[in-house]
Design a protein around this motif. Structure first.
Motif, PDB file in Angstrom:
ATOM      1  N   GLU A   1       0.836  -1.200   0.000  1.00 36.82           N
ATOM      2  CA  GLU A   1       0.000   0.000   0.000  1.00 36.82           C
ATOM      3  C   GLU A   1       0.870   1.248   0.000  1.00 36.82           C
ATOM      4  O   GLU A   1       1.886   1.301   0.684  1.00 36.82           O
ATOM      5  CB  GLU A   1      -0.867  -0.057   1.259  1.00 36.82           C
ATOM      6  N   GLN A   2       0.450   2.218  -0.760  1.00 38.23           N
ATOM      7  CA  GLN A   2       1.175   3.481  -0.773  1.00 38.23           C
ATOM      8  C   GLN A   2       0.267   4.591  -0.279  1.00 38.23           C
ATOM      9  O   GLN A   2      -0.948   4.419  -0.244  1.00 38.23           O
ATOM     10  CB  GLN A   2       1.665   3.769  -2.191  1.00 38.23           C
TER      11      GLN A   2
ATOM     12  N   CYS B   1      -2.156   7.685   0.151  1.00 32.46           N
ATOM     13  CA  CYS B   1      -3.205   8.268  -0.680  1.00 32.46           C
ATOM     14  C   CYS B   1      -2.738   9.646  -1.163  1.00 32.46           C
ATOM     15  O   CYS B   1      -2.248  10.456  -0.368  1.00 32.46           O
ATOM     16  CB  CYS B   1      -4.480   8.404   0.127  1.00 32.46           C
TER      17      CYS B   1
ATOM     18  N   TYR C   1     -12.018   7.155   3.656  1.00 35.96           N
ATOM     19  CA  TYR C   1     -10.779   6.467   4.021  1.00 35.96           C
ATOM     20  C   TYR C   1     -10.005   7.258   5.063  1.00 35.96           C
ATOM     21  O   TYR C   1      -9.585   6.718   6.083  1.00 35.96           O
ATOM     22  CB  TYR C   1      -9.937   6.245   2.770  1.00 35.96           C
TER      23      TYR C   1
ATOM     24  N   ALA D   1     -11.398   0.410  -4.352  1.00 36.56           N
ATOM     25  CA  ALA D   1     -10.147  -0.293  -4.121  1.00 36.56           C
ATOM     26  C   ALA D   1      -9.610  -0.857  -5.441  1.00 36.56           C
ATOM     27  O   ALA D   1      -8.400  -0.947  -5.647  1.00 36.56           O
ATOM     28  CB  ALA D   1     -10.350  -1.422  -3.113  1.00 36.56           C
TER      29      ALA D   1
ATOM     30  N   CYS E   1      -7.869   2.021  -7.227  1.00 34.80           N
ATOM     31  CA  CYS E   1      -6.914   2.824  -6.445  1.00 34.80           C
ATOM     32  C   CYS E   1      -5.483   2.581  -6.928  1.00 34.80           C
ATOM     33  O   CYS E   1      -4.976   1.465  -6.864  1.00 34.80           O
ATOM     34  CB  CYS E   1      -7.019   2.491  -4.955  1.00 34.80           C
TER      35      CYS E   1
ATOM     36  N   HIS F   1      -3.127   1.160  -4.263  1.00 33.03           N
ATOM     37  CA  HIS F   1      -3.427  -0.182  -3.735  1.00 33.03           C
ATOM     38  C   HIS F   1      -3.852  -0.163  -2.280  1.00 33.03           C
ATOM     39  O   HIS F   1      -3.467  -1.032  -1.500  1.00 33.03           O
ATOM     40  CB  HIS F   1      -2.232  -1.112  -3.901  1.00 33.03           C
ATOM     41  N   ILE F   2      -4.611   0.835  -1.906  1.00 30.02           N
ATOM     42  CA  ILE F   2      -5.083   0.899  -0.521  1.00 30.02           C
ATOM     43  C   ILE F   2      -6.310  -0.009  -0.385  1.00 30.02           C
ATOM     44  O   ILE F   2      -7.227   0.082  -1.205  1.00 30.02           O
ATOM     45  CB  ILE F   2      -5.450   2.347  -0.140  1.00 30.02           C
TER      46      ILE F   2
ATOM     47  N   VAL G   1      -1.369  -1.749   8.221  1.00 27.34           N
ATOM     48  CA  VAL G   1      -0.610  -1.055   7.174  1.00 27.34           C
ATOM     49  C   VAL G   1       0.846  -1.059   7.585  1.00 27.34           C
ATOM     50  O   VAL G   1       1.156  -0.903   8.759  1.00 27.34           O
ATOM     51  CB  VAL G   1      -1.073   0.408   7.025  1.00 27.34           C
TER      52      VAL G   1
END
Lengths: 641, 187
Positions: A364-365, A367, A387, A413, A416, A419-420, B177
């Motif tokens: 995940e990167q 937003c 989010y 998703a 996105c 990839h969140i 996360v």
């Protein structure tokens, strides 16, 4: 007519690869009867059903084994004949991995049906029909398992349009497609029954245009009874609000239901289940399940509720690298905690997953607020804001941005670029909000009960105080009356008071005399078998007891004799003195007569010590006798009995 | 000069009358602050804060007599909410008043219960049913887990049972996360 219908469109949506072709190659197969069935009691949005059977009971196929508990609950039924093995916590088709109460059946292979009674729909009032559907265990088979009997109520302004949802937009899933192809007549019949219950004016059957066979089959079955509409293929066209919007142009606002706008929407599977329940009397004990994903032969199976997913997937030949099951499709499906969870009413598909088919999401990167999710959202929400608020646990703000209008379709998703796992955040926020609401409700109830308890205690206290006050007031009033009356006129009141007093005294004297008589008449019986020594002791005690009793008797006789007050005072004082003297004498005698018994077996030394103490005590006892009125504290001065 | 004075006096009188009327007409019954504080408190009625119930504690907080960190069942979140409402500093939970525990409910061992009614009298929310010399039982739904019934029981037949998560009450976990700060919080 068909060409005239204007179709509308919803915003957003995505077009994922359908992956549907593989599982529609072959017709629906009936899954073989498993040896063991686990029927969870909780299979609707409401409360879990209440079990109606016990371990060891024999049940027939279609027999109701769990009764609905509350408005949003429905019954559950035995999917086959057999014996109840146990009722207890079992694995559940739920992402939590927690156990849930279920009825475990050992099937006997006979498949003996319970007696099925078709319902005379025309001659049954709608309320009774709804109860029948509840007891037949009918829930929405699109995946939400909302009890159908609750949805089959006409809205405040009646229901104009009944929409049958055959869109089936999610990749991999084809069970509705196959149902419409093979059982179109049953689906249509179910739709007609629902139209009757809802008193709807028209039926629209929406099917995505990538299912030409299903469209043709349904059109052939529908004739002029219903309008079959091909809707453009775009995920999530099968969402209830989205389909309603496409077919009717009605946009159901936040917090309202489509019923308020005269529209109600049901899945095709639900329609077929209602047809079976009312026309054949057959409860919901099986459903169509698409088995797809990492399997050799994807196909649709008619599976009994309660069959282990492992057994169903085994029919389709799972590839060896299968590492997980997903209940539902790849967009909205729920990961299953294991392979042995049962098929439930919500199971429209089982996807076998493997690391190659569904690779783990790339890291995940952050937003960057690019807004792609907002463009894709079919519910017209701002997924990025939701989010941020969910991530910051700012649930109030998330609700302000209509968190609960999110249908968790996964479009945001899907698009996105960072990839969140957006839907995971929304699910987290929703369940936190629900938990807080539950807590709030419990707290409000506790506050009410606490306040009521305080109120109740205060009321009881005040009632008690009032009673006491009333009694005191009555006593005071009587006393005042007694005190007041002799002063003004000595004629009527005077004889009354002494009479009352005299009566009381007479009563006391009578009671005393009775007690005396009783004592004299009935000597204690448990003294007969005792040793001579003890007998003698008892006699001594009796003699001593008699002594004060007689004095009391005299005093009592005294009181009854004369008209009281002037003579009573000196008599009482005399009596007291006599009693004290008697008590003193008794104590002396006792000390002298009865040496302590537990010292007999002691050593000579201790004996000497005790003797010394005794001597000191005697001395002390003898010291204060001169002033007399103050009695020594040793003998307790008991009033005569 | 005189007219100016008269005008000003007139305005003053008119405004004063309007204010006086508003004070009577829009009078607020009770203390709204106490209600707001009470709404945040968990309503366990356990008395761990040193006050006989949540409302008295709310009144004490509103009156400035009590700190906001004396409520163990409310926990950290409760303290944070109170701090937000009152504009005070967030403080860690005061240790002398207890520690935050997972929610539990009282369960009476019905074999041991002698029916003395002491727990019924102790229960602040009337969640225990029973009568003298009859077995008592706790209505699980109503129990706030205050533990006030545990001490009075002469035969020690009441135990606090932590409520297990069920499928219905299960919550989705915070998505993990790979950022260190969040990862720690989620754990």
């Amino acid at each position: 007519m068909r060409a005239l219908r204007k179709l509308f469109s919803f915003n957003g949506g995505v077009k994922p690869a359908p992956h549907k072709a593989a599982s529609i190659a072959e017709p629906i197969a009936i899954a073989p009867l498993p040896e063991r069935l686990m029927v969870p009691l909780w299979q609707s949005t409401g409360a879990a059903a209440l079990p109606l059977v016990q371990a060891g009971d024999r049940v027939l196929k279609g027999q109701r084994i769990g009764a609905a508990d509350g408005g949003l609950s429905v019954a559950v039924h035995a999917p086959s004949s057999g014996t109840v093995l146990e009722i207890g916590p079992q694995p559940m088709a739920h992402p939590s991995g927690l156990l849930a109460p279920a009825i475990v059946l050992a099937t006997d292979g006979e498949e003996r049906w319970t007696e099925l009674e078709p319902v005379n729909v025309g001659g049954t009032p709608p309320d009774a029909l709804r109860d029948i559907l509840r007891d037949a265990g009918i829930v929405g088979l699109g995946g939400a398992v909302f009890p159908s009997h609750q949805k089959l109520r006409p809205g405040a302004h009646g229901t104009r349009t009944l929409i049958i949802n055959g869109a089936e937009c999610e990749p991999f899933i084809t069970c509705d497609d196959m149902l419409m192809r093979e059982r179109a007549a049953g689906v249509l019949r179910g739709a007609m029954l629902m139209k009757h219950i809802l008193q709807a004016r028209e039926i629209l059957i929406g099917i995505e245009d990538n299912k030409p066979e299903a469209l043709a089959a349904m059109r052939a079955a529908a004739g002029s009874e219903a309008e079959v509409v091909a809707v453009p293929t775009r995920y999530p066209a099968g969402g209830a609000k989205q389909l309603i919007r496409v077919l009717t142009g009605i946009e159901v606002p936040h917090g309202r239901r489509s019923t308020d706008y005269g529209v109600q929407c049901f899945n095709v599977g639900t329609a077929f289940a209602i047809h079976q329940a009312l026309d054949h009397g057959q409860p919901l004990i099986s459903r169509l399940v698409t088995v797809a994903g990492n399997v050799a032969r994807p196909r649709n199976y008619e599976v009994l509720i309660g069959t282990a997913m492992r057994e169903v997937v085994a029919l389709a030949g799972p590839r060896p690298d299968t590492n997980r099951y997903i209940m539902g499709g790849p967009m909205m499906g729920l990961p299953m905690p294991g392979f042995d969870v049962p098929v439930v009413k919500a199971t429209n598909a089982i996807l076998a997953g493997s690391p190659t088919l569904f690779p783990p999401a790339p890291p995940e990167q952050p937003c960057i607020r690019c807004g792609d999710c907002a463009r894709a959202c079919p519910a017209d929400l701002q997924p990025l804001e939701l989010y941020w608020f969910s991530r910051a646990r700012n649930f109030g703000k998330a609700q302000e941005y209509h968190l609960f209008d999110c249908i968790e379709c996964g479009c945001c998703a899907y698009v996105c670029p960072a990839h969140i796992p957006l839907v995971d955040y929304y699910r987290y926020a929703k369940s936190e909000v629900w938990a807080r609401e539950r807590e709030k409700e419990a707290a409000d109830a506790a506050r009410q009960r606490f306040e009521f308890r305080n109120f109740r205690q205060e009321r009881e206290d005040s009632e008690k105080a009032a009673k006491l006050a009333a009694r005191n007031a009555a006593a005071a009033a009587a006393a005042r009356a007694a005190a007041d009356s002799p002063a003004p006129s000595a004629t009527a009141a005077e004889p009354a008071e002494p009479a009352a007093e005299g009566q009381k005294k007479a009563l006391i004297a009578a009671a005393l005399a009775r007690a005396q008589a009783q004592q004299a008449a009935a000597p204690p019986r448990n003294t007969d078998d005792l040793s001579a020594e003890t007998q003698a002791e008892i006699a001594a005690i009796e003699a001593r007891r008699q002594e004060p009793a007689t004095t009391a008797n005299i005093a009592g006789g005294d009181a009854t004799g004369t008209s009281a007050t002037p003579t009573a005072m000196p008599a009482a004082a005399d009596k007291k003195k006599a009693l004290i003297a008697a008590a003193l004498a008794r104590a002396q005698a006792q000390q002298a007569a009865a040496p302590p018994r537990n010292t007999d077996k002691l050593s000579a030394e201790t004996q000497a010590e005790i003797a010394a103490i005794e001597a000191r005590r005697q001395q002390a006892a003898r010291l204060p006798p001169e002033p007399a009125p103050e009695p020594p504290r040793e003998p307790p001065l008991e009033p005569p009995k | 000069m005189l007219s100016a004075l008269l005008v000003m006096t007139g305005i003053a009188l008119a405004i004063g009358a309007a204010l006086g009327y508003a004070a009577v007409r829009f009078r607020v019954e009770g203390d709204p602050l106490v209600e707001k504080i009470d709404a945040i408190l968990p309503q366990t009625q356990c008395g761990q804060c040193g006050y006989p119930g949540c409302k008295p504690y709310a009144q004490a907080i509103a009156g400035g007599e009590a700190e906001i960190n004396q409520c163990p069942p409310g926990g950290e979140e409760g303290i944070r909410k109170l701090a937000d409402l009152l504009g005070r500093e967030v403080k860690p939970l005061s240790e002398e008043h207890g520690v935050e525990k997972p929610k539990a409910v009282a369960v009476i061992d019905e074999q041991t219960c002698i029916g003395c009614t002491l727990c019924i009298q102790a229960c602040p929310v009337d969640a225990i049913v029973g009568a003298a010399k009859q077995m008592h039982t706790v209505v699980e739904k109503l129990c706030t887990g205050c533990e006030l019934c545990v001490a009075p029981c002469p035969v020690d037949c009441i135990s606090m049972v932590t409520q297990a998560e069920t499928v219905q009450t299960w919550k989705w976990r915070y998505p993990v996360v790979p950022l260190r700060v969040e990862g720690k919080r989620a754990a």
